[in-house]
Design a protein around this motif. Structure first.
Motif, PDB file in Angstrom:
ATOM      1  N   LEU A 186       0.660  -0.987  -0.342  1.00  0.00           N
ATOM      2  CA  LEU A 186      -0.076  -0.237   0.020  1.00  0.00           C
ATOM      3  C   LEU A 186       0.943   1.373   0.422  1.00  0.00           C
ATOM      4  CD1 LEU A 186      -2.896  -0.844   2.509  1.00  0.00           C
ATOM      5  CD2 LEU A 186      -3.108  -0.221   0.233  1.00  0.00           C
ATOM      6  N   PRO A 187       0.799   2.026  -0.525  1.00  0.00           N
ATOM      7  CA  PRO A 187       1.063   3.859  -0.653  1.00  0.00           C
ATOM      8  C   PRO A 187       1.838   3.839   1.002  1.00  0.00           C
ATOM      9  CG  PRO A 187      -0.942   3.769  -1.469  1.00  0.00           C
ATOM     10  CD  PRO A 187      -1.038   2.791  -1.088  1.00  0.00           C
ATOM     11  N   ALA A 188       2.760   4.715   1.144  1.00  0.00           N
ATOM     12  CA  ALA A 188       3.242   4.970   2.743  1.00  0.00           C
ATOM     13  C   ALA A 188       2.050   6.157   3.675  1.00  0.00           C
ATOM     14  CB  ALA A 188       4.695   5.850   2.911  1.00  0.00           C
ATOM     15  N   LYS A 189       2.227   6.921   2.253  1.00  0.00           N
ATOM     16  CA  LYS A 189       0.360   7.356   2.934  1.00  0.00           C
ATOM     17  C   LYS A 189      -0.786   7.585   1.960  1.00  0.00           C
ATOM     18  CE  LYS A 189       4.458  11.924   2.909  1.00  0.00           C
ATOM     19  NZ  LYS A 189       3.776  13.730   2.461  1.00  0.00           N
ATOM     20  N   SER A 190      -1.411   6.776   3.404  1.00  0.00           N
ATOM     21  CA  SER A 190      -2.973   6.042   2.531  1.00  0.00           C
ATOM     22  C   SER A 190      -3.610   5.569   3.985  1.00  0.00           C
ATOM     23  CB  SER A 190      -2.877   4.789   2.209  1.00  0.00           C
ATOM     24  OG  SER A 190      -1.554   3.983   3.026  1.00  0.00           O
ATOM     25  N   ASN A 191      -4.663   4.864   3.239  1.00  0.00           N
ATOM     26  CA  ASN A 191      -5.446   5.468   4.700  1.00  0.00           C
ATOM     27  C   ASN A 191      -6.844   4.096   4.780  1.00  0.00           C
ATOM     28  OD1 ASN A 191      -5.196   7.264   7.335  1.00  0.00           O
ATOM     29  ND2 ASN A 191      -5.335   8.643   5.608  1.00  0.00           N
ATOM     30  N   ILE A 192      -6.650   3.081   5.184  1.00  0.00           N
ATOM     31  CA  ILE A 192      -7.993   2.346   4.918  1.00  0.00           C
ATOM     32  C   ILE A 192      -9.451   3.336   5.338  1.00  0.00           C
ATOM     33  CG2 ILE A 192      -8.776  -0.416   5.405  1.00  0.00           C
ATOM     34  CD1 ILE A 192      -5.651  -1.205   5.259  1.00  0.00           C
ATOM     35  N   ASN A 193     -10.145   2.931   4.056  1.00  0.00           N
ATOM     36  CA  ASN A 193     -11.272   3.648   5.274  1.00  0.00           C
ATOM     37  C   ASN A 193     -12.723   2.433   5.174  1.00  0.00           C
ATOM     38  OD1 ASN A 193      -9.745   5.256   2.317  1.00  0.00           O
ATOM     39  ND2 ASN A 193     -10.376   6.687   4.608  1.00  0.00           N
ATOM     40  N   ALA A 194     -12.812   1.123   4.525  1.00  0.00           N
ATOM     41  CA  ALA A 194     -13.904   0.324   4.337  1.00  0.00           C
ATOM     42  C   ALA A 194     -13.899  -0.316   3.904  1.00  0.00           C
ATOM     43  CB  ALA A 194     -15.087   1.360   3.706  1.00  0.00           C
ATOM     44  N   PRO A 197       1.452  -2.242  -7.688  1.00  0.00           N
ATOM     45  CA  PRO A 197       2.571  -3.698  -8.045  1.00  0.00           C
ATOM     46  C   PRO A 197       2.379  -4.112  -9.391  1.00  0.00           C
ATOM     47  CG  PRO A 197       1.430  -3.856  -5.394  1.00  0.00           C
ATOM     48  CD  PRO A 197       0.716  -2.764  -6.403  1.00  0.00           C
ATOM     49  N   SER A 198       0.371  -3.217 -10.419  1.00  0.00           N
ATOM     50  CA  SER A 198       0.406  -4.136 -11.184  1.00  0.00           C
ATOM     51  C   SER A 198       0.494  -3.312 -12.176  1.00  0.00           C
ATOM     52  CB  SER A 198      -1.359  -3.604 -11.144  1.00  0.00           C
ATOM     53  OG  SER A 198      -2.124  -2.163 -10.672  1.00  0.00           O
ATOM     54  N   GLY A 199       1.434  -1.667 -11.957  1.00  0.00           N
ATOM     55  CA  GLY A 199       1.414  -0.708 -12.924  1.00  0.00           C
ATOM     56  C   GLY A 199       0.965   0.447 -12.887  1.00  0.00           C
ATOM     57  N   GLN A 200      -0.559   0.460 -12.761  1.00  0.00           N
ATOM     58  CA  GLN A 200      -1.321   1.366 -12.574  1.00  0.00           C
ATOM     59  C   GLN A 200      -0.698   2.586 -11.973  1.00  0.00           C
ATOM     60  OE1 GLN A 200      -3.877  -1.919 -11.107  1.00  0.00           O
ATOM     61  NE2 GLN A 200      -5.840  -0.652 -12.529  1.00  0.00           N
ATOM     62  N   GLU A 201      -1.090   3.710 -12.457  1.00  0.00           N
ATOM     63  CA  GLU A 201      -0.837   4.928 -11.677  1.00  0.00           C
ATOM     64  C   GLU A 201      -2.093   5.548 -10.871  1.00  0.00           C
ATOM     65  OE1 GLU A 201       2.668   5.996 -11.419  1.00  0.00           O
ATOM     66  OE2 GLU A 201       3.204   4.174 -12.876  1.00  0.00           O
ATOM     67  N   PHE A 202      -1.641   6.222  -9.997  1.00  0.00           N
ATOM     68  CA  PHE A 202      -2.682   7.056  -9.659  1.00  0.00           C
ATOM     69  C   PHE A 202      -2.390   8.000  -8.674  1.00  0.00           C
ATOM     70  CE2 PHE A 202      -3.725   2.101  -8.528  1.00  0.00           C
ATOM     71  CZ  PHE A 202      -5.369   2.828  -9.597  1.00  0.00           C
ATOM     72  N   LYS A 203      -2.924   8.942  -7.857  1.00  0.00           N
ATOM     73  CA  LYS A 203      -2.266  10.240  -7.386  1.00  0.00           C
ATOM     74  C   LYS A 203      -2.962  10.773  -6.861  1.00  0.00           C
ATOM     75  CE  LYS A 203      -1.561  11.648 -12.180  1.00  0.00           C
ATOM     76  NZ  LYS A 203      -0.341  11.929 -12.226  1.00  0.00           N
ATOM     77  N   PRO A 205      -0.816  -9.514  -4.348  1.00  0.00           N
ATOM     78  CA  PRO A 205      -1.051  -7.843  -4.764  1.00  0.00           C
ATOM     79  C   PRO A 205      -1.060  -7.298  -5.839  1.00  0.00           C
ATOM     80  CG  PRO A 205       0.768  -9.107  -4.184  1.00  0.00           C
ATOM     81  CD  PRO A 205       0.285 -10.385  -4.138  1.00  0.00           C
ATOM     82  N   THR A 206      -0.277  -8.180  -7.063  1.00  0.00           N
ATOM     83  CA  THR A 206       0.087  -7.839  -8.501  1.00  0.00           C
ATOM     84  C   THR A 206      -1.025  -7.844  -9.498  1.00  0.00           C
ATOM     85  OG1 THR A 206       0.293  -9.831  -9.565  1.00  0.00           O
ATOM     86  CG2 THR A 206       1.725  -8.092  -8.458  1.00  0.00           C
ATOM     87  N   VAL A 207      -2.537  -7.774  -8.796  1.00  0.00           N
ATOM     88  CA  VAL A 207      -4.145  -8.152  -9.388  1.00  0.00           C
ATOM     89  C   VAL A 207      -4.310  -5.986  -9.460  1.00  0.00           C
ATOM     90  CG1 VAL A 207      -5.251 -10.211  -8.490  1.00  0.00           C
ATOM     91  CG2 VAL A 207      -5.777  -7.763  -7.774  1.00  0.00           C
TER      92      VAL A 207
END
Length: 725
Positions: free
Chosen positions: A301-309, A326-332, A348-350
């Motif tokens: 998971l990103p170092a700066k992240s929160n699991i919400n639900a 890990p899938s290569g997807q880019e998030f902002k 974890p690569t799904v």
């Protein structure tokens, strides 16, 4: 990740738009040099003895200052009237009981009033709750408990074991401290369980795994706390074991903020993952899965992240940084993302799913879930709406908007996991709070409860302006005032700010601000500076660490804009803020005292060269920087109020208050600020509540007294002052 809660804004506030910064105001001086190296080391700090919280000399100083300040403020002929009004408001039964869904559909509530100063935990049915006079049954009376046990108990919450929720862990604080004692309670018998789980006083927490097993993070003795004073170790405690017999399953590092454990459960209360949170810093962390054999696996998971639900098998989380999965997807930064939990734990690569990408003037202020839906409070330019998201078989998420009032502040409350009902609060600066029971499946919302007006808002209005900060950024702020207000600088104006920890000041109805200030002709202003979260993580991160001064300049820009517009003038302008907001007040005082004539400085941070050595201070290094690193110390010292106080400045008489039992922000900050000001020859009003913790709310009577003291001071400084000619 779990974050230490900053002081809740004393009023849920929001923002306004304005014109260019005042050109007639005095230019901002450079931050003062530390006066002769004042307090740049322990050896050069003459007031370090005031950090001895219960020290005899320190408490003698506190008591002497309390006597003087209370004498001045309570001796004002207006104090008693303000006190009675505040007491009537805070002890009023005419409030919306905050509802919490249980798994069986009943509603719980914690309630305080004149007869229940410490409060009661009570329950009723949903049908009864929706009536004008619900039939409540008391589960636990904290006034009676405190009296029976001879303790100064303050209720700090309860967590009950799903799905039946009959066994609960009740957290009790001595006088309002963050540290709590945790005791097992039986909701059926409404008694503490004889021989049940008991965890002695400590910061930290406990979470149910099953009826005989807890995940606990506590002070287990020397070497088990981080440098921030929070737990470093997570253990599994089984019924019948002593704390020493509990199995250690995770150990963090001394430099971490904290570690803790919790379970991720589905709508039926079934554990789908047992997780460990390692808070590496205030904003960065790791999530580890606790495996059945007692080992742990770090999750991607990103170092700066929160699991919400967790909704319909989808684990929803937010990222506060740009992230390549890990899938290569880019998030902002600011994205809301979902994984199929079972598939992700297996691989974890799904691919992940993008649920929401907020725009540049949008921010997500709350995420919850019902049995089948994700419910999100989404703000645009600091005005809220509630949206419902649902995963489709294709893997995408459908979105619909709830039928709620517009251009207000909304809050997603307790959600049912038996069905798709959710409570939503709606409020505004001049709109008394109302509560809707919404159906996330249909988007329909029914007004369930609403409050009558607590102050006379006839003829009042709210404007939104913007001020141009020193670097050109436009800073929104709100002005609450009488519509016929003269724009001649004659209006007593209170400017509130916080500006840190990604905590947003959203529009909200405050009966005390309305009654004790607005109704008496005052103007109330809320600054949505950088450092907050009003426009998402980037708005916060723009004022982190070496850029902290930007937030101070934002606040100063709002003050200058108010003067330029003729809303107020220096003799009529006061400021207020607490905790991080207290640091805001100190920076304004030391950098732009020419703009203000009053400052209410509440439970403040003030000595920023020692903040990391006092109580929970080390946990905030990610926000401010580390004073032990020379480069970072330099930027901190440039604005640290304690070191920058100096003689010969136009400082107004300030009102500083704190709490002896605050175990988050050390009362030494406030004490030393007052002592240094007095040494330099400035008048100071200082008050220290010997109860109450960081939020200063151990009981309602003390809350009313604090409010009356604040508004008596503001009346003397601003309403009595002649306007600038």
């Amino acid at each position: 990740m779990i974050r230490t809660a900053a002081l809740a804004a004393l009023l849920a506030s929001t923002a306004l738009s304005s014109a260019a910064m005042a050109q007639t105001a005095s230019p901002a001086p450079a931050p003062a040099e530390a006066s002769g190296g004042f307090a740049t080391s322990d050896a050069t700090d003459p007031y370090i003895w005031l950090e001895e919280i219960d020290g005899e000399r320190a408490m003698a100083w506190v008591n002497a200052h309390n006597e003087r300040s209370l004498g001045v403020l309570r001796g004002d002929p207006r104090f008693e009237g303000l006190h009675q009004q505040a007491l009537e408001i805070v002890q009023s039964r005419d409030r919306i009981p905050s509802p919490g869904f249980n798994h069986d559909g009943t509603i719980d509530n914690f309630w305080q009033d004149a007869e229940h100063v410490r409060g009661i935990w009570r329950t009723t049915t949903l049908d009864s709750y929706r009536t004008e006079a619900p039939q409540w049954e008391t589960i636990l009376d904290f006034d009676a408990l405190a009296a029976a046990e001879g303790k100064n108990w303050v209720y700090k919450g309860a967590t009950c074991l799903p799905p039946d929720e009959t066994r609960c862990l009740v957290s009790l604080s001595d006088g309002g401290k963050d540290a709590v004692t945790i005791r097992e309670f039986d909701r059926t018998t409404r008694t503490f369980v004889e021989g049940g789980f008991v965890l002695e006083e400590s910061k930290g927490g406990a979470s149910w795994v099953d009826e005989n097993t807890l995940l606990i993070s506590r002070d287990f003795g020397p070497g088990t706390l981080t440098s921030s004073g929070y737990p470093m170790i997570v253990k599994v405690l089984r019924r019948g074991q002593t704390i020493d017999q509990a199995q250690t399953v995770f150990t963090g590092q001394p430099t971490d903020v904290s570690v803790s454990g919790y379970t991720l459960r589905d709508a039926d209360g079934v554990v789908r993952a047992t997780l460990i949170n390692r808070g590496v810093s205030f904003y960065e962390g790791e999530t580890h899965r606790l495996n059945p054999d007692g080992t742990t696996t770090k999750l991607e998971l990103p170092a700066k992240s929160n699991i919400n639900a967790l909704v319909r098998g989808q684990m929803v989380f937010t990222t506060d940084q740009d992230w390549t999965a890990p899938s290569g997807q880019e998030f902002k930064t600011g994205d809301v993302i979902a994984y199929d939990l079972a598939a992700w734990l297996a691989d974890p690569t799904v691919r992940a799913q993008l649920v929401i990408r907020p725009g540049p003037r949008e921010a997500i202020e709350g995420i919850s879930n019902t049995r089948n839906k994700l419910v999100v409070a989404l703000y645009e330019n600091v005005r809220g709406s509630v949206y419902v998201y649902e995963p489709n078989p294709s893997g995408e998420w459908a979105r619909s908007r709830m039928d709620l009032p517009q251009n207000v502040s909304v809050g997603v409350g307790s959600a049912s996991e038996r069905d798709d009902q959710v409570f939503v609060s709606v409020t505004g600066y001049l709109n008394p709070s109302s509560l809707y029971l919404a159906d996330a499946a249909t988007g329909e919302a029914d007004l369930t409860k609403s409050l009558p007006a607590k102050f006379n808002a006839e003829g009042m209005t709210v404007d939104q302006f913007e001020a141009r900060s020193a670097d050109g950024t436009m800073i929104p702020y709100f002005v609450v005032h009488r519509a016929d207000m003269a724009m001649d600088g004659s209006n007593a104006t209170l400017l509130y700010g916080y500006g840190g920890f990604q905590s947003s000041l959203l529009p909200g109805y405050s009966a005390t601000v309305g009654k004790l200030w607005l109704e008496r002709g005052g103007v109330y202003v809320i600054a949505n500076t950088r450092g907050g979260g009003e426009f998402g993580p980037n708005w916060h991160q723009a004022a982190l660490q070496e850029n902290r001064q930007r937030a101070h300049e934002d606040y100063q820009a709002v003050a200058m804009d108010l003067i330029a517009r003729g809303v107020t003038s220096q003799p009529k302008l006061g400021i207020m803020g607490g905790s991080q907001g207290g640091l805001f007040m100190g920076a304004m005082l030391t950098q732009r005292p020419d703009l203000i004539n009053a400052a209410v400085i509440q439970v403040p941070l003030f000595d920023m060269l020692r903040f990391h050595r006092l109580l929970a201070g080390a946990s905030w290094i990610a926000e401010y920087g580390n004073p032990d690193i020379p480069e970072e110390r330099a930027w901190i010292q440039a604005y640290s109020p304690y070191q920058n106080l100096r003689a010969g400045q136009p400082y107004p008489e300030v009102f500083i208050h704190t709490s002896t039992k605050d175990d988050r922000v050390h009362p030494g900050h406030a004490r030393k600020a007052a002592a240094r000001l007095e040494e330099l020859g400035y008048p100071v009003l200082f008050y220290e509540n010997t109860d109450g913790g960081h939020a200063a709310g151990a009981n309602l009577r003390e809350t009313a007294r604090r409010l009356a003291l604040e508004y008596t001071y503001l009346t003397r400084r601003l309403m009595d002052a002649p306007a600038a000619e």
